[in-house]
Design an enzyme around this catalytic site. Sequence first.
Site, short mmCIF file in Angstrom:
data_model
loop_
_atom_site.label_atom_id
_atom_site.label_comp_id
_atom_site.label_asym_id
_atom_site.label_seq_id
_atom_site.Cartn_x
_atom_site.Cartn_y
_atom_site.Cartn_z
CG ASN A 151 -22.28 -13.57 -6.22
OD1 ASN A 151 -21.80 -13.81 -7.33
ND2 ASN A 151 -22.17 -14.38 -5.23
CG HIS A 162 -27.84 -14.17 -4.55
ND1 HIS A 162 -27.05 -14.94 -5.37
CD2 HIS A 162 -27.04 -13.79 -3.53
CE1 HIS A 162 -25.83 -15.02 -4.87
NE2 HIS A 162 -25.80 -14.33 -3.74
CE1 TYR A 165 -25.13 -18.97 -5.46
CE2 TYR A 165 -22.95 -18.98 -6.46
CZ TYR A 165 -23.76 -18.81 -5.36
OH TYR A 165 -23.20 -18.48 -4.15
N1 6FA Z 1 -24.40 -10.40 -2.77
C1 6FA Z 1 -23.32 -10.17 -3.51
O1 6FA Z 1 -23.39 -9.41 -4.48
N2 6FA Z 1 -22.13 -10.77 -3.23
C2 6FA Z 1 -21.99 -11.65 -2.20
O2 6FA Z 1 -20.90 -12.20 -1.99
C3 6FA Z 1 -23.11 -11.92 -1.40
N3 6FA Z 1 -23.04 -12.77 -0.36
C4 6FA Z 1 -24.12 -12.89 0.47
C5 6FA Z 1 -23.99 -13.68 1.63
O3 6FA Z 1 -22.85 -14.32 1.85
C6 6FA Z 1 -25.05 -13.75 2.54
C7 6FA Z 1 -24.91 -14.63 3.77
C8 6FA Z 1 -26.24 -13.02 2.30
C9 6FA Z 1 -27.39 -13.02 3.28
C10 6FA Z 1 -26.37 -12.25 1.15
C11 6FA Z 1 -25.31 -12.19 0.23
N4 6FA Z 1 -25.41 -11.42 -0.92
C12 6FA Z 1 -24.32 -11.23 -1.71
C13 6FA Z 1 -26.66 -10.75 -1.28
C14 6FA Z 1 -26.67 -9.26 -0.97
O4 6FA Z 1 -25.98 -8.98 0.23
C15 6FA Z 1 -28.12 -8.81 -0.89
O5 6FA Z 1 -28.74 -9.12 -2.11
C16 6FA Z 1 -28.24 -7.32 -0.65
O6 6FA Z 1 -27.61 -6.95 0.56
C17 6FA Z 1 -29.70 -6.89 -0.61
O7 6FA Z 1 -29.74 -5.48 -0.53
P1 6FA Z 1 -31.02 -4.68 -0.07
O8 6FA Z 1 -30.67 -3.25 0.01
O9 6FA Z 1 -32.15 -5.08 -0.92
O10 6FA Z 1 -31.41 -5.26 1.38
P2 6FA Z 1 -30.56 -5.60 2.70
O11 6FA Z 1 -31.26 -6.74 3.34
O12 6FA Z 1 -29.12 -5.71 2.43
O13 6FA Z 1 -30.75 -4.30 3.60
C18 6FA Z 1 -31.95 -3.98 4.24
C19 6FA Z 1 -31.64 -3.12 5.45
O14 6FA Z 1 -32.85 -2.63 5.99
C20 6FA Z 1 -30.94 -3.88 6.57
O15 6FA Z 1 -29.87 -3.10 7.05
C21 6FA Z 1 -32.03 -4.04 7.61
O16 6FA Z 1 -31.53 -4.08 8.93
C22 6FA Z 1 -32.87 -2.81 7.38
N5 6FA Z 1 -34.28 -2.96 7.74
C23 6FA Z 1 -35.11 -3.96 7.37
N6 6FA Z 1 -36.34 -3.76 7.85
C24 6FA Z 1 -36.30 -2.60 8.54
C25 6FA Z 1 -37.28 -1.86 9.26
N7 6FA Z 1 -38.54 -2.28 9.35
N8 6FA Z 1 -36.90 -0.70 9.87
C26 6FA Z 1 -35.61 -0.29 9.77
N9 6FA Z 1 -34.65 -0.94 9.10
C27 6FA Z 1 -34.99 -2.07 8.48
C1 ABL Z 2 -22.96 -15.19 -2.00
O1 ABL Z 2 -23.40 -14.41 -2.83
C2 ABL Z 2 -23.89 -16.11 -1.32
O2 ABL Z 2 -25.11 -15.47 -1.00
C3 ABL Z 2 -23.32 -16.76 -0.09
O3 ABL Z 2 -24.17 -17.84 0.22
C4 ABL Z 2 -21.88 -17.21 -0.32
O4 ABL Z 2 -21.30 -17.72 0.85
C5 ABL Z 2 -21.06 -15.98 -0.70
N1 ABL Z 2 -21.65 -15.24 -1.75
C6 ABL Z 2 -19.65 -16.37 -1.12
O5 ABL Z 2 -19.67 -17.06 -2.33
C7 ABL Z 2 -21.57 -19.06 1.25
C8 ABL Z 2 -20.45 -19.53 2.17
O6 ABL Z 2 -19.25 -19.61 1.45
C9 ABL Z 2 -20.79 -20.89 2.78
O7 ABL Z 2 -19.82 -21.27 3.72
C10 ABL Z 2 -22.14 -20.80 3.45
O8 ABL Z 2 -22.52 -22.09 3.91
C11 ABL Z 2 -23.18 -20.29 2.49
O9 ABL Z 2 -22.79 -19.04 1.98
C12 ABL Z 2 -24.53 -20.10 3.18
O10 ABL Z 2 -25.51 -19.67 2.29
#
Ligand code: 6FA
Ligand code: ABL
Length: 536
Positions: free
Chosen positions: A513, A475, A395
Amino acid sequence: TPYDYIVVGAGPGGLVTADRLSEAGHKVLLIERGGPSLGSTGGTTQPDWLKGTNLTKFDVPGLFETMFMDADPYWWCKDINVFAGCLLGGGTAINGGLYWYPPDIDFSHTYGWPPSWQSHHQYTDKLKQRIPSTDAPSTDGKRYLMETFDVVEKLLRPQGYHQQTINNNPNQKDRVYGYSAYSFIDGKRAGPIATYYKTAIARPNLTYFSHTTVLNVVREGSTITGVNTDNPLIGPNGFVPLNPRGRVILSAGAFGSARLLFRSGIGPRDMLEIVKNDRNAGPNMPAEEDWIDLPVGENVQDNPSINLVFTHPDIDAYENWANVWSNPRQADAAQYIDSQSGVFSQSSPRINFWRKLMGSDKKPRWMQGTARPGAASITTDFPYNASNIFTITTYLATGITSRGRIGIDAALTARALKNPWFTDPVDKEVLLKGIHELIDAMEHVPGLTLITPDNTTTIEDYVDNYPTGWLNSNHWVGSNSIGKVVDENTKVFNTDNLFVVDASIIPSMPMGNPQGAIMSTAEQGVARILALQGGP
Ligand code: 6FA
Ligand code: ABL
């Protein structure tokens, strides 16, 4: 009934905020569009092997990779065209759980923070008290399935990297590596759901509504009077009023909060025109003379990321996580049920590393690496041993200069209008440099083979031809950047009582992250809201 504070969204931003506001004694309404997640919050989604326990898909770290392998992934937001969690906890209910205490540089003026945010450290300390990180989440204190760590360490050491407990030295991010740190507690997913939400929901002055979508804020000129929702049980026609000096805080995420602003008549004219033309949303908008022109959705960043897939004979790819749901290794499943220890107490990442690199524009950028057993995608014509695969995701983080734009389409689906990755070619140049360093060091690791890209493809071609969407790291930050859309107190400019506290106010890409940086931001944001004159 009217409220002092209405918090929209129960992700990491919203949970920290709702907890601190209710702790201060205010009458708080927290609205979340999705349903429960962890078993302790009423979640029930679980594989057969966990029947009889209250452990769900969201609780068990080792089930993380199944988020991407499910036939009915109801947890993703259906009206955002990238991965985003729409359930209690938001992204923290479904993410990889990697958790970094932000370095000081992430809140520096250089990267867009107001001067008044410079002594931010104390807010990270508050976060650490509530959610301590761990790089050994198994309840027996041991780490499991560590072959990927051992192999990648062999690749890093000849390049002068040294090992750290990463969160003990958040400011050291050049040539360091360490065990992956997570927001897990007692071998289970924890994060803000098991901590901030738990204390907030126990208070009588906090009301929580799930399965309720906020459509827009209702405002008279610069004053917000309440929110419109799709839930008639919450108030007449789904409307919830604010107390006279009350405030609304949007914590709906980088896409969700931007869309809510558009739907409330705040943002660039082209986005507001789309809302105006929408049969359902148009009539709820303020009159055109009350539209507020702000760069909502602009200035967006997300780490560009490139996956490298390798094999090494020492690796246990854990069947690429394909069996953990329906046919887990029996001993590991039994160990986890018995004591929340073992392989299932960690999500897939095993090692993280950082490197500072200079661009030809003389600006530093930091590269992060995350390695895990298995791979999401492999492209090679050569045979390889699938039980030996692992992935290094590279990243580009703090210092990136590329920016994109988030908006809505005619269906009001939130999406990137302009992708944020590599809009500045120097970002690509720097990430390529970092990838080359890694590849050049492979000679020090006997048995290590790069299979994606394989040796018929140069790294340059691989990166140039990388499918654009795959550069997404999930992110997203910056769509309501502090200083541009919100002021130093997180209040939306030209409004009296509308605030945003979530990833969208972070003005540039953090070091790791981002959930740690987001919750740390929320700690300072809500402290400022509480201290700001004129509120309830
Ligand atoms: N961040 C990390 O630090 N470590 C990780 O390992 C990591 N992995 C991932 C990952 O694997 C995936 C697949 C994704 C999608 C994100 C990952 N992230 C990771 C990033 C991290 O989770 C996000 O950056 C973080 O959750 C963002 O936080 P926010 O508070 O800005 O926003 P969210 O989207 O989490 O929450 C918004 C909430 O509002 C949700 O629960 C949603 O349902 C709700 N919401 C949205 N619109 C709404 C509406 N109109 N009315 C009511 N509720 C609403
Ligand atoms: C993160 O912060 C990323 O947003 C995710 O994309 C990441 O997971 C997790 N942390 C873990 O490092 C990956 C999965 O390991 C993959 O299997 C998957 O294809 C990918 O997210 C999808 O974005």
